[in-house]
Design a protein around this motif. Sequence first.
Motif, PDB file in Angstrom:
ATOM      1  N   SER A  26      53.073  11.335  11.559  1.00  0.00           N
ATOM      2  CA  SER A  26      53.730  11.458  12.857  1.00  0.00           C
ATOM      3  C   SER A  26      54.749  10.335  13.020  1.00  0.00           C
ATOM      4  N   ASP A  27      55.925  10.691  13.577  1.00  0.00           N
ATOM      5  CA  ASP A  27      56.929   9.677  13.861  1.00  0.00           C
ATOM      6  C   ASP A  27      57.063   9.411  15.351  1.00  0.00           C
ATOM      7  N   GLY A  28      56.103   9.900  16.121  1.00  0.00           N
ATOM      8  CA  GLY A  28      56.153   9.739  17.565  1.00  0.00           C
ATOM      9  C   GLY A  28      56.773  10.922  18.278  1.00  0.00           C
ATOM     10  N   PHE A  29      57.515  11.731  17.567  1.00  0.00           N
ATOM     11  CA  PHE A  29      58.145  12.915  18.154  1.00  0.00           C
ATOM     12  C   PHE A  29      57.622  14.192  17.498  1.00  0.00           C
ATOM     13  N   VAL A  30      57.523  14.140  16.177  1.00  0.00           N
ATOM     14  CA  VAL A  30      57.058  15.295  15.414  1.00  0.00           C
ATOM     15  C   VAL A  30      55.819  14.884  14.632  1.00  0.00           C
TER      16      VAL A  30
END
Length: 197
Positions: A133-137
């Motif tokens: 996870s990159d914080g958005f996706v």
Amino acid sequence: MRALMFLVASAVLVPACASVPTGPLPLQAASVVQEGEIRFLLGGGTLDKETWEPTDKPVILGAEYVRQEADSWLGYELGPRLGIDTATEGSVDLTLVTFEFYGGYHHTFRADSDFRPYVGAGAAIVSATADASDGFVSVNDDDVTFGLYAHAGVAWDLGGWVLGLDGRYLGGTAVDLFGGSWDVDMTQVCLFGGFGI
């Protein structure tokens, strides 16, 4: 005749009396592990570095039930183990979670001693879940596999309580994650504490 009877009685009774222990009775073979023992494990694992780095060093948590009867050479064991590792690569958070439930044969050496080496081996059902996870996706995938394990260690009996060290290898696994096929074969080293039931 009385003298002869006295000699015969002495020859039989004196050795018999000499063989009777006068001090505390020794521990019987039905020690805590043979009555049944619950162990709680904490340690670390190592997965294939090329495949799983930087999540190739999971923390291992587990519980295990061990039983070996006093008159049996072979006992059994079963339990769950959980492995978790997290890491960050750039702005991406990575998590790998493995969970297994296993069962197999168990043999304790020197079962009547306070210091008891043991070995065990059996089969395991293993699940693996990978998440990024990159914080958005966020993407994740999971799969289930079978494997075989073998382990050895030593348990120290503290009068109803037990401490010990366990070394273990899990192999023969294969999981399909994100379109690829990988293994979650793992070496584990754990400390454990527990009690007899």
